[in-house]
Design a protein around this motif. Structure first.
Motif, mmCIF file in Angstrom:
data_model
loop_
_atom_site.group_PDB
_atom_site.id
_atom_site.type_symbol
_atom_site.label_atom_id
_atom_site.label_comp_id
_atom_site.label_asym_id
_atom_site.label_seq_id
_atom_site.Cartn_x
_atom_site.Cartn_y
_atom_site.Cartn_z
ATOM 1 N N ALA A 34 0.924 -1.313 -0.021
ATOM 2 C CA ALA A 34 0.212 0.017 -0.020
ATOM 3 C C ALA A 34 0.448 1.765 0.017
ATOM 4 O O ALA A 34 1.822 1.242 0.649
ATOM 5 N N PHE A 36 1.001 5.645 -0.221
ATOM 6 C CA PHE A 36 0.680 7.047 0.290
ATOM 7 C C PHE A 36 0.558 8.003 -0.384
ATOM 8 O O PHE A 36 2.304 7.867 -0.164
ATOM 9 N N ILE A 62 -2.698 -1.076 -3.232
ATOM 10 C CA ILE A 62 -3.295 -0.423 -2.952
ATOM 11 C C ILE A 62 -2.499 1.082 -3.023
ATOM 12 O O ILE A 62 -1.889 0.652 -2.154
ATOM 13 N N THR A 63 -3.157 2.192 -3.210
ATOM 14 C CA THR A 63 -2.872 3.600 -3.439
ATOM 15 C C THR A 63 -3.702 4.321 -2.927
ATOM 16 O O THR A 63 -4.638 3.979 -2.935
ATOM 17 N N PHE A 64 -3.069 5.165 -1.693
ATOM 18 C CA PHE A 64 -3.899 5.755 -0.987
ATOM 19 C C PHE A 64 -3.783 7.359 -1.879
ATOM 20 O O PHE A 64 -2.355 7.794 -1.256
ATOM 21 N N VAL A 66 -2.988 10.750 -0.245
ATOM 22 C CA VAL A 66 -3.309 11.357 1.789
ATOM 23 C C VAL A 66 -2.197 11.852 1.726
ATOM 24 O O VAL A 66 -1.339 11.533 1.318
ATOM 25 N N ALA A 77 -6.827 6.832 5.940
ATOM 26 C CA ALA A 77 -7.003 5.605 4.790
ATOM 27 C C ALA A 77 -6.222 4.256 5.669
ATOM 28 O O ALA A 77 -5.837 3.226 4.875
ATOM 29 N N SER A 80 -9.202 1.624 5.863
ATOM 30 C CA SER A 80 -9.785 2.253 4.852
ATOM 31 C C SER A 80 -8.136 0.684 4.902
ATOM 32 O O SER A 80 -8.631 -0.356 4.161
ATOM 33 N N CYS A 81 -7.011 0.782 4.360
ATOM 34 C CA CYS A 81 -6.039 -0.459 4.811
ATOM 35 C C CYS A 81 -6.139 -1.316 5.396
ATOM 36 O O CYS A 81 -6.348 -2.545 5.015
#
Length: 114
Positions: A34, A36, A62-64, A66, A77, A80-81
């Motif tokens: 993941a 950020f 996954i990318t966020f 933020v 975030a 969600s992760c």
């Protein structure tokens, strides 16, 4: 290599520079990754790179988008992760802003030192 297979790695500042390379290297070793970051275009580009080096069908990326300076955004975030993964095994806190200059000539406001 599968040194990190099934490990969950979260990298702040993972959309460029050292953070991006860390994210890609963890993926090459089997980790779910993941990232950020604050730039949606860079995040999409890194996600494409991660998909290209996928080792296992079950490996997740996954990318966020933020800003880690915003506490509420970070909490959302991370929540969600954790909803997606259940846990984070590795945290690389790499996000930051470069403020070049000699430390002795920089003001406290510029350095962030309090």
């Amino acid at each position: 290599m599968q040194l990190l297979k099934a490990k969950k790695a979260l990298i702040t500042g993972g959309t460029a520079g050292i953070g991006q390379e860390i994210a890609l290297n963890f993926a090459r070793h089997g980790a779910d990754v993941a990232i950020f970051g604050t730039n949606p275009e860079r995040a999409a580009a890194v996600l494409e790179q991660l998909e290209e080096i996928r080792l296992f069908p079950e490996q997740k990326f996954i990318t966020f988008i933020v800003n880690v300076a915003e506490k509420a955004a970070v909490e959302e975030a991370i929540s969600s992760c954790l909803s997606n993964w259940g846990q984070v095994d590795i945290l690389v806190n790499n996000a930051g802003i470069t403020r070049d200059g000699l430390l002795m000539k920089m003001s406290e406001d510029r350095t962030g030192i309090r």
